[in-house]
Design an enzyme around this catalytic site. Structure first.
Site, PDB file in Angstrom:
ATOM      1  N   CYS A  49    -163.753  25.099 -19.192  1.00 33.03           N
ATOM      2  CA  CYS A  49    -162.726  26.086 -18.831  1.00 33.03           C
ATOM      3  C   CYS A  49    -161.721  26.237 -19.974  1.00 33.03           C
ATOM      4  CB  CYS A  49    -162.061  25.711 -17.507  1.00 33.03           C
ATOM      5  SG  CYS A  49    -161.130  27.067 -16.767  1.00 33.03           S
ATOM      6  N   HIS A  73    -166.782  25.031 -13.805  1.00 31.72           N
ATOM      7  CA  HIS A  73    -166.366  23.649 -13.566  1.00 31.72           C
ATOM      8  C   HIS A  73    -167.519  22.817 -13.008  1.00 31.72           C
ATOM      9  CE1 HIS A  73    -162.027  23.662 -14.436  1.00 31.72           C
ATOM     10  NE2 HIS A  73    -162.114  24.954 -14.151  1.00 31.72           N
ATOM     11  N   GLU A 120    -167.962  19.693 -13.130  1.00 33.37           N
ATOM     12  CA  GLU A 120    -167.490  18.429 -12.545  1.00 33.37           C
ATOM     13  C   GLU A 120    -167.139  18.592 -11.074  1.00 33.37           C
ATOM     14  OE1 GLU A 120    -163.708  20.520 -13.366  1.00 33.37           O
ATOM     15  OE2 GLU A 120    -165.672  20.401 -14.348  1.00 33.37           O
TER      16      GLU A 120
END
Length: 238
Positions: free
Chosen positions: A110, A215, A217
């Protein structure tokens, strides 16, 4: 011995126990969990622009998501909706420039992807809704947008994200950003959203330099972190 992966972090007011609104060096634990699950040791790096000596102890670097980049990094004045963190800008720029010089494996997520683009001579859109006409990349405060992207065949981005359910390189990703890459500089664009927003950039001349706008994660995408850790192992002198 597990590879050591550094993750950049914020300094923000935080509260825990009896301590209220204390300055804290922090990052969402999902980053740490993703690195640990991939077989590496995570080390959190607070902002520090003195030097990049810590890279000597690292096998890979993650530039994490977060607040907007300061547009002074790419020669523009801040727009009315730009909310930057100069301490992160300075500290992460020092680390990223040194990491690129030494071929340390780098993953930008990001904000991290945006810093990667700017460091390599690019620039950003300061407010994407003014460009694409919608808020789908950040529907609301704390709400991730989900949308399709098209990956470039044979790219590192395609390797870490897969070919999608239909085998055509289209996958769904989660995003939370109102800025975006307008120009990737010297980097190669390897994924775009349906509205044309750049979703992945990379340097094919380096062992592992990848930026993704989504994202992984938070979405539980383990392969991208496993590939980063594999690259860390390959480059580690130990």
């Amino acid at each position: 011995m597990r590879p050591i992966v550094g993750i950049t972090s914020y300094v923000e007011p935080a509260s825990w126990g009896v301590w209220i609104d204390q300055d804290a060096a922090l990052i969402r634990k999902s980053y740490v969990d993703a690195v640990t699950a991939a077989g590496a040791r995570a080390v959190i790096l607070p902002p520090d622009d003195t030097d990049a000596d810590v890279l000597r102890a690292l096998d890979a670097l993650i530039i994490a998501g977060g607040a907007d980049l300061g547009p002074d990094l790419y020669g523009e004045a801040p727009g009315p909706l730009t909310d930057s963190r100069p301490d992160r800008d300075r500290g992460e720029s020092v680390l990223l420039q040194a990491a690129l010089r030494t071929d340390l494996p780098v993953l930008g997520i990001c904000r991290g992807m945006q810093l990667l683009a700017v460091t390599c001579g690019g620039r950003l859109h300061q407010h994407l809704p003014d460009v694409v006409g919608s808020d789908k990349h950040r529907p609301g405060p704390g709400v991730y947008g989900w949308h399709g992207i098209q990956l470039e065949p044979g790219s590192l981005a395609a390797e870490v994200a897969g070919d999608g359910p239909d085998g055509d390189g289209r996958v769904e990703v989660n995003t939370y950003h109102h800025q975006g890459v307008a120009d990737p500089g010297s980097l190669l664009i390897t994924a775009r959203a349906d509205d044309g927003v750049i979703e992945a950039i990379e340097d094919p001349t380096k062992p592992f330099v990848l930026g993704v706008q989504w994202h992984p994660e938070e979405a539980g995408e383990r392969r991208i972190f496993e590939c980063l850790v594999d690259a860390a192992r390959a480059g580690s002198p130990s």
